[in-house]
Write an enzyme that holds these catalytic residues in place. Structure first.
Site, short mmCIF file in Angstrom:
data_model
loop_
_atom_site.label_atom_id
_atom_site.label_comp_id
_atom_site.label_asym_id
_atom_site.label_seq_id
_atom_site.Cartn_x
_atom_site.Cartn_y
_atom_site.Cartn_z
N ALA A 71 0.91 -1.11 -0.01
CA ALA A 71 -0.01 -0.12 -0.03
C ALA A 71 0.79 1.28 0.11
CB ALA A 71 -0.98 0.00 1.19
N THR A 72 2.16 1.20 0.60
CA THR A 72 2.94 2.56 0.83
C THR A 72 3.26 2.80 -0.48
OG1 THR A 72 3.68 1.77 2.94
CG2 THR A 72 5.20 3.28 1.62
N ASN A 153 -6.77 3.41 10.54
CA ASN A 153 -5.95 2.31 11.23
C ASN A 153 -6.03 2.30 12.67
OD1 ASN A 153 -4.29 4.32 9.94
ND2 ASN A 153 -2.70 3.33 10.94
N GLN A 181 -7.25 -0.57 5.47
CA GLN A 181 -8.37 -1.21 6.35
C GLN A 181 -9.67 -1.48 6.48
OE1 GLN A 181 -6.46 -2.07 9.25
NE2 GLN A 181 -4.87 -0.95 8.83
N SER A 201 -3.85 -3.64 0.22
CA SER A 201 -2.82 -4.30 0.64
C SER A 201 -2.96 -5.57 1.17
CB SER A 201 -1.95 -3.44 1.75
OG SER A 201 -0.78 -4.26 1.94
N ALA A 202 -2.48 -6.83 0.55
CA ALA A 202 -3.04 -8.11 0.93
C ALA A 202 -2.89 -8.56 2.26
CB ALA A 202 -2.41 -9.05 0.03
N THR A 239 9.18 -7.78 -13.05
CA THR A 239 8.66 -9.33 -13.52
C THR A 239 7.31 -9.61 -12.33
OG1 THR A 239 10.74 -9.92 -13.88
CG2 THR A 239 9.16 -11.88 -13.19
N CYS A 326 4.50 1.26 12.04
CA CYS A 326 5.75 2.02 11.68
C CYS A 326 6.26 2.82 12.57
CB CYS A 326 5.34 2.92 10.42
SG CYS A 326 4.22 1.94 9.54
N1 PLP Z 1 -2.38 2.61 4.71
C1 PLP Z 1 -2.83 2.20 5.81
C2 PLP Z 1 -4.34 2.78 6.43
C3 PLP Z 1 -2.23 1.20 6.67
O1 PLP Z 1 -2.95 0.75 7.95
C4 PLP Z 1 -1.08 0.73 6.30
C5 PLP Z 1 -0.29 -0.31 7.15
O2 PLP Z 1 -0.29 -0.17 8.39
C6 PLP Z 1 -0.59 1.10 5.04
C7 PLP Z 1 -1.30 2.16 4.45
C8 PLP Z 1 0.65 0.77 4.46
O3 PLP Z 1 0.57 -0.76 4.11
P1 PLP Z 1 1.85 -1.70 3.34
O4 PLP Z 1 2.24 -2.11 4.80
O5 PLP Z 1 1.21 -2.51 2.73
O6 PLP Z 1 2.65 -0.55 2.73
#
Ligand code: PLP
Length: 401
Positions: A71-72, A153, A181, A201-202, A239, A326
């Protein structure tokens, strides 16, 4: 007993997902872009997995769903592409986000600020929710993008994404939502809500880590950030992560199938835990239950540092969190509590419990017992709790729920 209640940070991989992925390491490892039978072994499973991902969010075949590494990456892509297309060209100069977005949005926005982009950080209300009208108030004819998460989150608060998307559509402003989320917690359907970009994000819905996606509505496709072999329709070269894509497909299908279970069984366990926590004196939850997804509680225990509580929980085998994963290596207060305007004491006392469809009733009973004991122990040695004046306020404008 070991109890995992940090499912908003990441989730266990569903064993069915793992089984679906396994053949794509040692048995079927061909590069799908090659021209031989090793490659074609992967074509059908890849296609089926992509169909499940499209179906999982209601995307049409004319839209694009581009698999990313997380997701980042998806969130960074949106911001940096908007910069290339609108800001650097001088067409627009403004982006709107909420002040409680994930760091991958906030840090991207701050980076664009260093390049001359103006950013509005929308406030949340006393329930921890972004109000749709505030979005309307801040849009100008220079606004290139509005990016508001679907579900927070930290608190599990559900933001009014349908309304916000509608406002952006009416004003002709691009709208992105970080739905990380939301998948598996509530219906996510881009065929009924005018969202232009959506991030998933899986690993947040029992899929593998290291694989996510960005949805882009037809005719709203973004400039690629990764140029190369033109995989993923040319939108993201590299890939393909075949096992990851197969895993994400299987996981999103299971998450959608499990929605009813989530909003009945998981909610029941969450509510039982929450009732027990709120029975303890001087404990507070900000967002009302009906405005939250079913799995999350962000609770404050007055007088107890979040990290101290985590320590006691961890010693008893329980994994929870004080903030987004994080940020958990530095002792910062919870960003959402700060944004709500909680006093400094209370902002440092927030603990997040996030359940999943794998959480059991026995686990919840155990957690309740451990928390009760920890609260007594930690308040017994807490100077801030011992010296707090009788009948102190809750440090928030809201009452506990
Ligand atoms: N966005 C939200 C709302 C999240 O809770 C998170 C993960 O904590 C992320 C983005 C980032 O996800 P990823 O670990 O897949 O980069």
């Amino acid at each position: 007993m070991r109890v995992y209640l940090d499912n908003n940070a990441t989730t266990i991989v569903d064993p069915h997902v793992f089984a679906a992925m396994e053949p794509f390491f040692v048995q079927k490892y061909g590069n799908p872009n090659s021209l031989h039978q090793f490659a074609s072994d992967t074509h059908k499973p890849l296609k089926e997995a992509m169909q499940k991902i499209y179906a999982g969010i209601g995307a049409s075949n004319e839209d694009s769903v581009v698999v990313t590494s997380c997701a980042t990456e998806s969130n960074n892509w949106v911001f940096k592409s908007i910069y290339f297309e609108y800001i650097v060209t001088g067409r627009k100069n403004h982006i709107i986000v909420s002040e409680v977005e994930h760091p991958s949005i906030i840090a991207s926005a701050k980076f664009l600020e260093t390049l001359g982009c103006k950013v509005t950080y929308l406030p949340i209300n006393h329930e921890g929710i972004v109000e749709a009208d505030t979005v309307r108030d801040f849009i100008t004819d220079k606004t290139a993008l509005v990016s508001i998460m679907w579900v927070n989150n930290e608190t599990g608060a559900i933001f009014p994404i349908e309304e916000i998307a509608q406002i952006c559509a009416e004003k002709g402003v691009l709208f992105h939502t970080d739905a990380v989320q939301a998948i598996g917690k509530l219906p996510v359907d881009v065929s009924t809500v005018p969202i232009d970009y959506l991030t998933i994000s899986a690993h947040k819905f029992h899929g593998p880590k290291g694989v996510g996606a960005l949805y882009m509505r037809k005719n709203k496709e973004l400039t690629p950030l990764f140029h190369g072999g033109a995989q993923m329709g040319g939108f993201r070269s590299g890939t393909l992560n075949v096992a990851g894509i197969v895993g994400m497909g299987k996981a999103i299908e299971a998450a959608i199938d499990g929605l009813d279970f989530e909003i009945s069984e998981v909610r029941e366990l969450r509510d039982r835990l929450e009732d027990a926590l709120l029975d303890l004196p001087d404990t507070f939850v900000v967002t009302p239950r009906e405005k939250r997804v079913a799995n999350t509680i962000l609770v404050s225990f007055r007088g107890i540092e979040g990290e101290a509580m985590l320590w006691d929980l961890n010693r008893a085998g329980i994994g929870a969190s004080t903030g987004s994963a994080c940020a958990s290596e530095d002792l910062e207060s919870n960003p959402v509590m700060e944004a709500i305007g909680a006093d400094a004491d209370l902002a440092h006392t927030a603990i997040r419990f996030s359940l999943s469809r794998y959480t059991t009733s026995e686990e919840i009973d155990y957690v309740i017992d451990v928390v009760k004991e920890a609260v007594v122990r930690l308040r017994g040695i807490s100077s801030s709790y011992a010296y707090a004046p009788e009948g102190h306020s809750d440090g928030l404008d809201v009452k506990s729920h």
